[in-house]
Design a protein around this motif. Structure first.
Motif, PDB file in Angstrom:
ATOM      1  N   ASN A 196       4.920  18.462  -2.290  1.00  0.00           N
ATOM      2  CA  ASN A 196       5.263  17.351  -3.172  1.00  0.00           C
ATOM      3  C   ASN A 196       5.652  16.122  -2.354  1.00  0.00           C
ATOM      4  OD1 ASN A 196       5.769  15.910  -5.454  1.00  0.00           O
ATOM      5  ND2 ASN A 196       7.767  16.831  -5.842  1.00  0.00           N
ATOM      6  N   TYR A 197       6.436  16.314  -1.304  1.00  0.00           N
ATOM      7  CA  TYR A 197       6.829  15.218  -0.427  1.00  0.00           C
ATOM      8  C   TYR A 197       5.608  14.618   0.268  1.00  0.00           C
ATOM      9  CZ  TYR A 197       8.980  12.784   3.502  1.00  0.00           C
ATOM     10  OH  TYR A 197       9.329  11.847   4.422  1.00  0.00           O
ATOM     11  N   LEU A 198       4.717  15.465   0.735  1.00  0.00           N
ATOM     12  CA  LEU A 198       3.512  15.009   1.422  1.00  0.00           C
ATOM     13  C   LEU A 198       2.615  14.185   0.492  1.00  0.00           C
ATOM     14  CD1 LEU A 198       1.889  15.273   4.112  1.00  0.00           C
ATOM     15  CD2 LEU A 198       0.735  17.198   3.032  1.00  0.00           C
ATOM     16  N   LEU A 199       2.371  14.680  -0.717  1.00  0.00           N
ATOM     17  CA  LEU A 199       1.526  13.950  -1.674  1.00  0.00           C
ATOM     18  C   LEU A 199       2.189  12.660  -2.140  1.00  0.00           C
ATOM     19  CD1 LEU A 199       0.082  16.884  -3.800  1.00  0.00           C
ATOM     20  CD2 LEU A 199      -1.114  15.472  -2.132  1.00  0.00           C
ATOM     21  N   THR A 200       3.499  12.673  -2.347  1.00  0.00           N
ATOM     22  CA  THR A 200       4.208  11.458  -2.738  1.00  0.00           C
ATOM     23  C   THR A 200       4.096  10.395  -1.658  1.00  0.00           C
ATOM     24  OG1 THR A 200       5.762  12.751  -4.058  1.00  0.00           O
ATOM     25  CG2 THR A 200       6.442  10.534  -3.428  1.00  0.00           C
ATOM     26  N   THR A 201       4.266  10.781  -0.420  1.00  0.00           N
ATOM     27  CA  THR A 201       4.148   9.841   0.696  1.00  0.00           C
ATOM     28  C   THR A 201       2.735   9.301   0.790  1.00  0.00           C
ATOM     29  OG1 THR A 201       5.866  11.055   1.884  1.00  0.00           O
ATOM     30  CG2 THR A 201       4.501   9.554   3.168  1.00  0.00           C
ATOM     31  N   TYR A 202       1.752  10.169   0.640  1.00  0.00           N
ATOM     32  CA  TYR A 202       0.350   9.741   0.706  1.00  0.00           C
ATOM     33  C   TYR A 202       0.042   8.695  -0.363  1.00  0.00           C
ATOM     34  CZ  TYR A 202      -4.694   9.865   0.116  1.00  0.00           C
ATOM     35  OH  TYR A 202      -5.996   9.508  -0.039  1.00  0.00           O
ATOM     36  N   PHE A 203       0.398   8.984  -1.618  1.00  0.00           N
ATOM     37  CA  PHE A 203       0.096   8.054  -2.702  1.00  0.00           C
ATOM     38  C   PHE A 203       0.930   6.778  -2.603  1.00  0.00           C
ATOM     39  CE2 PHE A 203      -1.640  11.892  -4.820  1.00  0.00           C
ATOM     40  CZ  PHE A 203      -2.931  11.413  -4.976  1.00  0.00           C
ATOM     41  N   LEU A 204       2.135   6.867  -2.080  1.00  0.00           N
ATOM     42  CA  LEU A 204       2.951   5.675  -1.874  1.00  0.00           C
ATOM     43  C   LEU A 204       2.299   4.747  -0.858  1.00  0.00           C
ATOM     44  CD1 LEU A 204       5.673   4.138  -2.295  1.00  0.00           C
ATOM     45  CD2 LEU A 204       6.482   5.383  -0.288  1.00  0.00           C
ATOM     46  N   LEU A 205       1.892   5.291   0.282  1.00  0.00           N
ATOM     47  CA  LEU A 205       1.252   4.476   1.311  1.00  0.00           C
ATOM     48  C   LEU A 205      -0.094   3.941   0.837  1.00  0.00           C
ATOM     49  CD1 LEU A 205       2.111   6.544   4.501  1.00  0.00           C
ATOM     50  CD2 LEU A 205       3.187   4.445   3.684  1.00  0.00           C
ATOM     51  N   PHE A 206      -0.856   4.752   0.125  1.00  0.00           N
ATOM     52  CA  PHE A 206      -2.139   4.312  -0.411  1.00  0.00           C
ATOM     53  C   PHE A 206      -1.937   3.184  -1.423  1.00  0.00           C
ATOM     54  CE2 PHE A 206      -5.740   4.740  -3.366  1.00  0.00           C
ATOM     55  CZ  PHE A 206      -6.788   4.609  -2.469  1.00  0.00           C
ATOM     56  N   GLY A 207      -0.954   3.314  -2.294  1.00  0.00           N
ATOM     57  CA  GLY A 207      -0.662   2.281  -3.288  1.00  0.00           C
ATOM     58  C   GLY A 207      -0.203   0.988  -2.653  1.00  0.00           C
TER      59      GLY A 207
END
Length: 87
Positions: free
Chosen positions: A33-44
């Protein structure tokens, strides 16, 4: 979409689902969950910055287009025809 893409879709989908299964099998839910949240945050943030740079370039920064030997400058939707080189 080509016929080859249609044939590859189930194979790629199966690989993705198996990869997610293995990921959840070996790592905890919180880490994923932390990994996916970080990924989508940086992508956004990246997409937001890219869009804002495009808007700023159209509204604020002087744009220069070459027409023959002359240059056309655009700034704030007002075009001025100048015979000077682009910066």
């Amino acid at each position: 979409m080509s016929q080859k893409d249609a044939y590859m879709f189930p194979i790629i989908g199966s690989g993705v689902l198996f990869g997610l299964y293995v990921l959840f099998k070996f790592f905890s839910k919180e880490y994923i969950n932390y990994l996916l949240t970080t990924y989508f945050l940086l992508f956004g943030i990246g997409m937001y910055v890219k869009d804002e740079v495009v808007v700023a370039a159209k509204l604020v920064i002087f744009s220069c287009y070459v027409v023959g030997e002359n240059r056309i400058f655009f700034s704030h939707s007002i075009s001025v025809f100048l015979q000077v080189p682009c910066l």
